[in-house]
Motif scaffolding. Sequence first.
Motif, mmCIF file in Angstrom:
data_model
loop_
_atom_site.group_PDB
_atom_site.id
_atom_site.type_symbol
_atom_site.label_atom_id
_atom_site.label_comp_id
_atom_site.label_asym_id
_atom_site.label_seq_id
_atom_site.Cartn_x
_atom_site.Cartn_y
_atom_site.Cartn_z
ATOM 1 N N ALA A 1 0.829 -1.211 0.000
ATOM 2 C CA ALA A 1 0.000 0.000 0.000
ATOM 3 C C ALA A 1 0.862 1.259 0.000
ATOM 4 O O ALA A 1 0.549 2.233 -0.698
ATOM 5 N N ASP A 2 1.940 1.257 0.760
ATOM 6 C CA ASP A 2 2.838 2.416 0.784
ATOM 7 C C ASP A 2 3.432 2.666 -0.599
ATOM 8 O O ASP A 2 3.538 3.820 -1.045
ATOM 9 N N ALA A 3 3.829 1.592 -1.286
ATOM 10 C CA ALA A 3 4.405 1.744 -2.625
ATOM 11 C C ALA A 3 3.363 2.265 -3.609
ATOM 12 O O ALA A 3 3.656 3.133 -4.455
ATOM 13 N N ILE A 4 2.139 1.762 -3.505
ATOM 14 C CA ILE A 4 1.072 2.238 -4.384
ATOM 15 C C ILE A 4 0.780 3.712 -4.108
ATOM 16 O O ILE A 4 0.616 4.519 -5.035
ATOM 17 N N GLY A 5 0.718 4.086 -2.829
ATOM 18 C CA GLY A 5 0.457 5.482 -2.484
ATOM 19 C C GLY A 5 1.507 6.413 -3.053
ATOM 20 O O GLY A 5 1.187 7.496 -3.569
ATOM 21 N N ALA A 6 2.773 6.024 -2.966
ATOM 22 C CA ALA A 6 3.848 6.865 -3.519
ATOM 23 C C ALA A 6 3.683 7.034 -5.019
ATOM 24 O O ALA A 6 3.861 8.139 -5.555
ATOM 25 N N CYS B 1 0.848 6.810 -6.726
ATOM 26 C CA CYS B 1 -0.347 7.610 -6.988
ATOM 27 C C CYS B 1 -0.098 9.093 -6.737
ATOM 28 O O CYS B 1 -0.668 9.950 -7.423
ATOM 29 N N ARG B 2 0.748 9.408 -5.771
ATOM 30 C CA ARG B 2 1.055 10.823 -5.510
ATOM 31 C C ARG B 2 1.998 11.398 -6.566
ATOM 32 O O ARG B 2 2.004 12.609 -6.796
ATOM 33 N N ASP B 3 2.775 10.547 -7.203
ATOM 34 C CA ASP B 3 3.737 11.029 -8.189
ATOM 35 C C ASP B 3 3.109 11.115 -9.577
ATOM 36 O O ASP B 3 2.703 12.191 -10.009
ATOM 37 N N SER B 4 3.009 9.993 -10.268
ATOM 38 C CA SER B 4 2.529 10.025 -11.650
ATOM 39 C C SER B 4 1.148 9.428 -11.829
ATOM 40 O O SER B 4 0.534 9.590 -12.891
ATOM 41 N N GLY B 5 0.643 8.692 -10.808
ATOM 42 C CA GLY B 5 -0.652 8.046 -10.968
ATOM 43 C C GLY B 5 -0.604 6.811 -11.829
ATOM 44 O O GLY B 5 -1.659 6.240 -12.150
ATOM 45 N N PHE B 6 0.597 6.371 -12.209
ATOM 46 C CA PHE B 6 0.789 5.186 -13.052
ATOM 47 C C PHE B 6 1.836 4.287 -12.420
ATOM 48 O O PHE B 6 2.829 4.767 -11.850
ATOM 49 N N PHE B 7 1.645 2.975 -12.557
ATOM 50 C CA PHE B 7 2.646 2.016 -12.116
ATOM 51 C C PHE B 7 2.326 0.673 -12.761
ATOM 52 O O PHE B 7 1.222 0.445 -13.265
ATOM 53 N N TYR B 8 3.312 -0.202 -12.803
ATOM 54 C CA TYR B 8 3.089 -1.579 -13.240
ATOM 55 C C TYR B 8 2.751 -2.426 -12.020
ATOM 56 O O TYR B 8 3.260 -2.161 -10.925
ATOM 57 N N ILE B 9 1.938 -3.468 -12.218
ATOM 58 C CA ILE B 9 1.715 -4.426 -11.147
ATOM 59 C C ILE B 9 2.144 -5.816 -11.603
ATOM 60 O O ILE B 9 1.767 -6.281 -12.677
ATOM 61 N N ALA B 10 2.960 -6.449 -10.778
ATOM 62 C CA ALA B 10 3.302 -7.855 -10.917
ATOM 63 C C ALA B 10 2.540 -8.631 -9.852
ATOM 64 O O ALA B 10 1.961 -8.045 -8.935
ATOM 65 N N GLY B 11 2.519 -9.962 -9.965
ATOM 66 C CA GLY B 11 1.802 -10.759 -8.979
ATOM 67 C C GLY B 11 0.318 -10.505 -8.972
ATOM 68 O O GLY B 11 -0.336 -10.631 -7.926
ATOM 69 N N HIS B 12 -0.249 -10.186 -10.137
ATOM 70 C CA HIS B 12 -1.660 -9.793 -10.204
ATOM 71 C C HIS B 12 -2.620 -10.976 -10.184
ATOM 72 O O HIS B 12 -3.835 -10.789 -10.041
ATOM 73 N N GLY B 13 -2.115 -12.174 -10.352
ATOM 74 C CA GLY B 13 -2.958 -13.352 -10.207
ATOM 75 C C GLY B 13 -3.754 -13.745 -11.429
ATOM 76 O O GLY B 13 -4.535 -14.715 -11.378
ATOM 77 N N ILE B 14 -3.598 -13.050 -12.551
ATOM 78 C CA ILE B 14 -4.328 -13.406 -13.773
ATOM 79 C C ILE B 14 -3.485 -14.418 -14.547
ATOM 80 O O ILE B 14 -2.349 -14.108 -14.934
ATOM 81 N N PRO B 15 -3.993 -15.620 -14.786
ATOM 82 C CA PRO B 15 -3.193 -16.640 -15.473
ATOM 83 C C PRO B 15 -2.746 -16.198 -16.861
ATOM 84 O O PRO B 15 -3.518 -15.578 -17.607
ATOM 85 N N ALA B 16 -1.521 -16.528 -17.198
ATOM 86 C CA ALA B 16 -0.968 -16.128 -18.496
ATOM 87 C C ALA B 16 -1.769 -16.714 -19.652
ATOM 88 O O ALA B 16 -1.941 -16.061 -20.694
ATOM 89 N N ASP B 17 -2.292 -17.936 -19.474
ATOM 90 C CA ASP B 17 -3.013 -18.545 -20.590
ATOM 91 C C ASP B 17 -4.328 -17.825 -20.879
ATOM 92 O O ASP B 17 -4.828 -17.860 -22.007
ATOM 93 N N GLN B 18 -4.899 -17.145 -19.872
ATOM 94 C CA GLN B 18 -6.100 -16.356 -20.145
ATOM 95 C C GLN B 18 -5.793 -15.212 -21.102
ATOM 96 O O GLN B 18 -6.552 -14.936 -22.034
ATOM 97 N N LEU B 19 -4.689 -14.535 -20.865
ATOM 98 C CA LEU B 19 -4.297 -13.446 -21.756
ATOM 99 C C LEU B 19 -3.934 -13.960 -23.134
ATOM 100 O O LEU B 19 -4.222 -13.315 -24.152
ATOM 101 N N GLU B 20 -3.292 -15.115 -23.190
ATOM 102 C CA GLU B 20 -2.914 -15.683 -24.483
ATOM 103 C C GLU B 20 -4.147 -16.004 -25.314
ATOM 104 O O GLU B 20 -4.186 -15.727 -26.516
ATOM 105 N N ARG B 21 -5.167 -16.599 -24.698
ATOM 106 C CA ARG B 21 -6.403 -16.906 -25.423
ATOM 107 C C ARG B 21 -7.095 -15.621 -25.865
ATOM 108 O O ARG B 21 -7.595 -15.523 -26.994
ATOM 109 N N LEU B 22 -7.130 -14.633 -24.980
ATOM 110 C CA LEU B 22 -7.761 -13.356 -25.318
ATOM 111 C C LEU B 22 -7.062 -12.716 -26.513
ATOM 112 O O LEU B 22 -7.711 -12.215 -27.441
ATOM 113 N N ASP B 23 -5.734 -12.733 -26.511
ATOM 114 C CA ASP B 23 -4.960 -12.167 -27.613
ATOM 115 C C ASP B 23 -5.250 -12.916 -28.912
ATOM 116 O O ASP B 23 -5.491 -12.305 -29.972
ATOM 117 N N GLU B 24 -5.228 -14.233 -28.852
ATOM 118 C CA GLU B 24 -5.433 -15.048 -30.058
ATOM 119 C C GLU B 24 -6.784 -14.777 -30.704
ATOM 120 O O GLU B 24 -6.877 -14.509 -31.916
#
Length: 339
Positions: free
Chosen positions: A33-38, A40-63
């Motif tokens: 939460a502290d990292a997200i807050g920092a 959000c106060r700076d640029s309002g943009f960040f990458y998230i890892a460990g998001h829990g969405i299976p890679a194969d779901q994205l692969e099927r969506l892309d295909e």
Amino acid sequence: MRTDGTTADERLPVIDVSPLVERGARAARLAVADAIGAACRDSGFFYIAGHGIPADQLERLDEFSRRFFALPLEAKMEISMAKGGRAWRGFFPVGDELTSGRPDLKEGLYFGTELPDTHPRVREGWPLHGANLWPSQIPELKQAVLDYMDAATRTAHAVMEGIALSLGLEESYFADHYTAEPTVLFRIFHYPATEAEGWGVGEHTDYGLLTLLAQDDNGGLQVRTPRGWIDAPPIAGTLVCNIGDMLDRLTGGRYRSTPHRVRNTSGRGRLSFPLFFDPDFAAEVVPLPQHAVVDPHEVDADRARRWDGASVHTIHGTYGDYLLGKISKVFPQLSSRVL
């Protein structure tokens, strides 16, 4: 400005949100939460890892998305947005969507929470509520979209818990007050390979609380940080996350919705998959008591900073009111069907 449109050398932070997604120890969640807050106060943009969405779901969506956009235009127009009625769903061709009054160099599919005709809001004719339109030529796309939307919505709830903690609130604050029945809008955008000058989507901010963006390997997203415009290239295994106008309003400008834009210079067709996780359509979004904007000079400064010259700290009414006002500018040819 450089030839690629950027003006600063920096990269957005990458934050591992798995302690939020997996309900880890409280100390770990607070650190995230502290990292997200920092961010959000700076640029309002960040990458998230460990998001829990299976890679194969994205692969099927892309295909299946690529198979859809490879169809002839007349086939894609079988599910045009004009046929989506008040639900505001379906396909639009290149040039039909406007940003700041200018046509974007992209085509796309609009989806939302799948609701049956028997749902109370659908029966009452609420705008942006109803069933999606699905292409008969690519039947696999339906399940791929619904699976991804479910997974990404769970991730969005978890990230919003981190944002609540970063603001000194209970983790469930947003779920309790705004997102028990969130407005979830999902888009699949295709930016064709083109030599035409112009932006795939021009400078803008997002309307709601939180956006989760999956993008293919071609890049093209740019973000305006306090230091200048920077690239936000794809990073394997991550999503781009950014906050929208409503979180800016809730926090009295402490967390800012940040302008961004896209130009596809890859020479290949680019796909992006933004999911917009927003307040309940009927919710009135008012500043948190400890973050209220009361100084008119702050409102004027916010208006001067914004890409459209409009401050989110002057709006009134529900989130649905705000969203519909934006729709009338993005798709003026469809506004009479939705509003």
